[in-house]
Every structure is written in C-alpha cells, then in structure tokens.
Write an enzyme that holds these catalytic residues in place. Structure first.
Site, PDB file in Angstrom:
ATOM      1  N   THR A  47     -60.920  12.538  10.777  1.00 53.48           N
ATOM      2  CA  THR A  47     -62.299  13.177  11.045  1.00 53.48           C
ATOM      3  C   THR A  47     -62.730  14.205   9.617  1.00 53.48           C
ATOM      4  O   THR A  47     -63.722  13.621   9.015  1.00 53.48           O
ATOM      5  CB  THR A  47     -61.986  14.340  11.510  1.00 53.48           C
ATOM      6  OG1 THR A  47     -63.154  14.499  12.242  1.00 53.48           O
ATOM      7  CG2 THR A  47     -61.274  15.328  11.072  1.00 53.48           C
ATOM      8  N   LYS A  48     -61.876  14.139   8.147  1.00 57.30           N
ATOM      9  CA  LYS A  48     -62.257  14.655   7.679  1.00 57.30           C
ATOM     10  C   LYS A  48     -63.071  13.478   6.233  1.00 57.30           C
ATOM     11  O   LYS A  48     -63.752  13.937   5.108  1.00 57.30           O
ATOM     12  CB  LYS A  48     -60.737  14.986   6.300  1.00 57.30           C
ATOM     13  CG  LYS A  48     -60.200  15.906   7.444  1.00 57.30           C
ATOM     14  CD  LYS A  48     -61.019  17.357   6.989  1.00 57.30           C
ATOM     15  CE  LYS A  48     -60.265  18.292   7.965  1.00 57.30           C
ATOM     16  NZ  LYS A  48     -60.396  20.182   7.951  1.00 57.30           N
TER      17      LYS A  48
END
Length: 345
Positions: A47-48
C-alpha cells in the site's frame, strides 16, 4: 482497423485500483461477509506505493523537488521500496533509514532498488540519535538538495488514501461497507481511507489493529502518551513508540491489539486457506478480524473490509521460515505443516 500498442508508460501507472477479494475459507463459521483489499497487487507489492507517488508528486508540483535531488525517509521497509521505485522512474537519489527489525528480505530489496540504506537499532527510544527517525533527520541536514518525506508526520500520507483507497473501497462495495479493519502504523492508510468512507456514511465503523508493545491503543482511549506501554515486539509496520500526526484518531472508532505469534500464524493460514500470500502485517489484520468476530461485534448482514497491506515475499526469512518460527517459540503441533519438501536421491 489498425490496432494500437497497449502498454503503460512506466510502472507507476499500475499503482492503485487493487482488487477486493472475498474471504471464504478462513472466515468459515464467522458472522458477516468478509472482503480483503489486497494491496500486494500494487507494483511495489504494498500500500505504500500510494503515498510514495502522491507525496513525491506533490513535492514536484510545489517546486520542492528537482531532478537529481535526494529523497530521504524512515521506513520499516515497504515505504522505502516504494520510494526507491518512484525515485528510479523520476530520477532522484534515495537514502533510507531502516529499522533493524525489518526483515533481511526487505533490506536486500532496498539495496537492489538502488537505495543507500542505513540500518538503525529498533529497540531504542524515538529521540535516541541512533533511532531511524533521528538518523533520517541528521542525513537530511547533511545532504544538500535533500527532501525528507517524514511519513509519520506528513498530512499527505492521509491524503493519498483519502483520494485513492477510500473511493476504491466505496465503489467496490457499492457503498455497502459497514466496517473497515486496518492496521495502524504511521496511520495514513486507516486515517485517509476512514475519512473518505465516513464522509459517505458516518455509520461505518473503523477499527485499528495495534501491537502489544505499542502506544496507539492507549493513546486513542486516553489521549495520553504512556511510555510504560512500550516494549519490543516483532511485527513490522504496525504500532508505534511515538504518536504520529499522520494518524487521525478521531476517524477511528476503536483499536484492538494482537500478538506477534497469532499474527504470524494467521498470515500462514491465509496462504493455506485462501491462496493469499501476504505479509506479517496482513496476518495481524486477519488476527484482529478474528478477535473482533469473537467479541460478537459483527452481524450476518455486515460487510467487513480488511486491508492487507503487503506481500509475503517480504517475510521469507521470518514468518515463512520454519527455523525463524521455531526460534521465536511460535511453532507447535497445531502449526506444523502437513506437507513439506522431500528430496529424491
């Protein structure tokens, strides 16, 4: 009719629009309908990617970053990989201060992506000059033309998920989501996603997953920082020994804590029951989901979305390594594999 070549201009165009996948086997017997937002489908496998691209492009838009500049960040590994990936495409140098708690797999991946990596001791206070927070600040002061992302205290961390993850989940569930369950580290994922979803429907409940040894749950309950809550734990990218301003505690209805051991087993169970090879923090999210269901907070009609933030390949030397599991005391008869490797001679 002449056909055009169908290709993306670069890997960054693949960020976002990750799938929502129904959980079937691991949730058998649990009340409610369970769906996983599987962020490992981002090109950087976490998700980063979302915050790395958003923060860097905002810095470019404001004229803070120029080609050839250096981007500096503190990371447990995933944010660093995403920043290194974006830096390659956009032409920046990348310097990362990494916690020694990060798996060897993550650190090797960061080196492979061309980042300069400083590995800092994990179990020191946030204001210790050896902590990865302080090392990143020092490097920022020493390196001319550098920009410190500072994800723990950057409002853009929240904005990235407000503009992407939140709308995606709302649309994928046709607005029928009743609960969001997500791990909280920097807090950007849960805060930005929750902020958007609660604007659409204030009745949606948001539950954060915290680790034993972290201060987040107690701070949410009391708004007091309690250093006595802090002690070493193994889960990466979850919990904190400080209070990140990238966490909007007002958007979170409750926190629940999970253990290192149960989270490791939950991740391995996801692989064997759902075919989802996800990371340690994803295991923590799944374990939190189980504990919440045991507390009876879900009904049969509820639609619960859990965010799985990264991919299992980042943890091959840890939770997916039987020797590591044994060393931590995490292996028992229940967790033994029923299949294994047999060498034919």
């Amino acid at each position: 009719m002449k056909q055009e070549i169908q290709a993306h201009n670069n890997v960054l165009e693949l960020i976002g629009n990750t799938p929502l996948i129904k959980l079937n086997n691991i949730t058998s017997g649990m009340k409610g309908n369970y769906f996983a937002k599987v962020e490992a489908f981002n090109p950087g496998h976490s998700t980063k990617d979302r915050i790395a691209l958003h923060i860097i492009e905002e810095a470019e838009r404001k004229g803070i970053l120029s080609p050839g500049d250096t981007i500096i960040e503190t990371t447990s590994g995933n944010t660093g990989f995403s920043i290194a990936m974006v830096s390659i495409i956009k032409g920046y140098e990348c310097v990362l201060a990494v916690s020694s708690k990060s798996s060897k797999d993550k650190i090797d991946m960061l080196k492979t992506m061309g980042a300069k990596v400083y590995v800092c001791p994990a179990h020191v206070s946030a204001d210790d000059p050896r902590s990865y927070y302080e090392v990143a600040k020092r490097l920022h002061n020493e390196i001319n033309g550098s920009v410190y992302i500072n994800q723990y205290f950057n409002e853009l961390n929240i904005d990235a998920h407000y503009h992407t993850t939140g709308p995606e989940i709302w649309n994928q569930t046709a607005g029928k989501i009743t609960h969001l369950v997500a791990c909280s580290g920097t807090g950007g994922t849960i805060s930005g996603t929750a902020r958007f979803l609660k604007e659409q429907n204030p009745e949606i409940k948001v539950i954060g997953i915290d680790a034993y040894g972290s201060v987040l749950q107690k701070y949410h309950q009391t708004r007091q920082f309690d250093a006595n809550e802090i002690y070493p734990y193994r889960i990466e990218g979850l919990g904190k020994n400080l209070i990140p301003t990238a966490t909007d505690f007002d958007q979170i209805d409750a926190f629940i804590k999970v253990t290192d051991e149960s989270s490791a087993h939950a991740a391995r169970e996801l692989a064997k029951t759902e075919g989802l090879f996800v990371g340690y923090t994803s295991g923590a999210a799944m374990q939190g989901l189980k504990q919440l269901e045991e507390e009876g907070i879900f009904s049969e009609e509820d639609n619960i979305v859990v965010i799985f933030p990264d991919h299992g390949s980042r943890y091959m030397s840890k939770i997916y390594n039987d020797e590591w599991m044994e060393q931590q005391g995490f292996t028992d008869a229940k967790s033994q594999d029923t299949v294994g490797i047999e060498y034919i001679k």
